[in-house]
Design a protein around this motif. Structure first.
Motif, short mmCIF file in Angstrom:
data_model
loop_
_atom_site.label_atom_id
_atom_site.label_comp_id
_atom_site.label_asym_id
_atom_site.label_seq_id
_atom_site.Cartn_x
_atom_site.Cartn_y
_atom_site.Cartn_z
N HIS A 1 0.80 -1.23 0.04
CA HIS A 1 0.05 -0.02 -0.01
C HIS A 1 0.85 1.13 -0.05
N ASP A 2 0.50 2.25 -0.92
CA ASP A 2 1.08 3.69 -1.00
C ASP A 2 0.26 4.43 0.12
N VAL A 3 0.97 4.73 1.37
CA VAL A 3 0.30 5.53 2.20
C VAL A 3 -0.15 6.95 1.78
N ARG A 4 0.21 7.54 0.66
CA ARG A 4 -0.36 8.50 -0.17
C ARG A 4 -1.68 8.57 -0.27
N GLU A 5 -2.19 7.48 -0.40
CA GLU A 5 -3.56 7.03 -0.85
C GLU A 5 -4.46 6.59 0.55
N PRO A 6 -5.62 6.67 0.54
CA PRO A 6 -6.39 6.39 2.10
C PRO A 6 -6.14 4.94 2.42
N LEU A 7 -6.02 4.94 3.72
CA LEU A 7 -5.55 3.59 4.11
C LEU A 7 -6.64 2.63 3.91
N PRO A 8 -6.22 1.20 3.75
CA PRO A 8 -7.29 0.30 3.32
C PRO A 8 -8.03 -0.12 4.59
N ALA A 9 -8.95 0.23 5.41
CA ALA A 9 -9.38 -0.11 6.44
C ALA A 9 -10.72 0.63 6.89
N ALA A 10 -11.48 0.12 7.40
CA ALA A 10 -12.69 0.86 7.82
C ALA A 10 -12.55 1.72 9.15
#
Length: 221
Positions: free
Chosen positions: A101-110
């Motif tokens: 995951h690239d942390v410049r994108e929204p985190l993949p979690a609810a």
């Protein structure tokens, strides 16, 4: 000086090549910040941990072996593969998952998905202040009320600060690696929305690197 976007974007490939060529480049022993974070998480009764910038897994494995449920993210696929191998070898694959995951994108979690977040030197990678502020808000989003975030960053008293190629803001490139150096004001700016519990200065490595260990808490609602 504007941010050097091509140089910042090229860091993913640099880390991919580095991790692929240098297995175990950080060693296998857990870092001192990981040990401190584990103690803080345990004392607060936290169980689920999101790790940002898991690298090759030394801290990921330590946290999982300490009884935490860990989900590690790294933007180098070579790092993710190394974490998965290390988890299998240590017998903690049940408690440790890893994903790219690239942390410049929204985190993949609810929202509220994790009790805690841990990041050793991820925040001082090739990220602009704008990107760091967005990441800080994302971490706040995925933490449960009362959850902790422990992160470390190299600071402006570090011997490498101001050396090498200036890549904008407080970012400098040395030997192919871009580092964003923090002062106390930047720590406080990124703490917006959290309770700032502590900022500890420490040293690591032979240079030595000089870092802050920052502890934040998601306010109870």
């Amino acid at each position: 000086m504007p941010d050097d976007e091509p140089a910042l974007a090229a860091q993913r490939q640099h880390w991919e090549r580095t991790f692929a060529a240098r297995a175990g480049m950080f060693g296998s022993d857990a870092s001192a910040p990981a040990r401190a974070a584990a103690l803080a998480f345990r004392e607060a009764g936290l169980r689920t941990v999101l790790e940002l910038g898991g690298g090759q897994g030394r801290d990921s494995v330590f946290l999982a072996a300490s009884g935490f449920e860990v989900h590690a993210l790294d933007y180098a696929q070579a790092g993710v593969a190394a974490i998965q191998r290390a988890a299998e070898a240590a017998g903690v694959a049940r408690r440790l998952t890893a994903a790219q995951h690239d942390v410049r994108e929204p985190l993949p979690a609810a929202d509220g998905a994790f009790d805690a977040c841990y990041a050793h030197m991820l925040f001082c990678m090739a990220l602009t202040t704008r990107e760091l502020l967005a990441l800080s808000r994302e971490v706040l989003r995925v933490l449960r009320p009362g959850g902790l975030c422990v992160y470390t960053v190299r600071n402006t008293s570090d011997p490498d600060f101001g050396r090498g190629v200036h890549r904008g803001e407080a970012l400098y490139e040395n030997q192919g690696f871009i580092v964003h150096f923090f002062d106390r004001a930047k720590v406080e700016r990124l703490a917006a929305g959290y309770e700032l519990l502590g900022v500890e200065e420490f040293e690591e490595g032979a240079l030595p690197r000089r870092l802050f260990r920052v502890t934040l808490r998601m306010p109870l609602r």
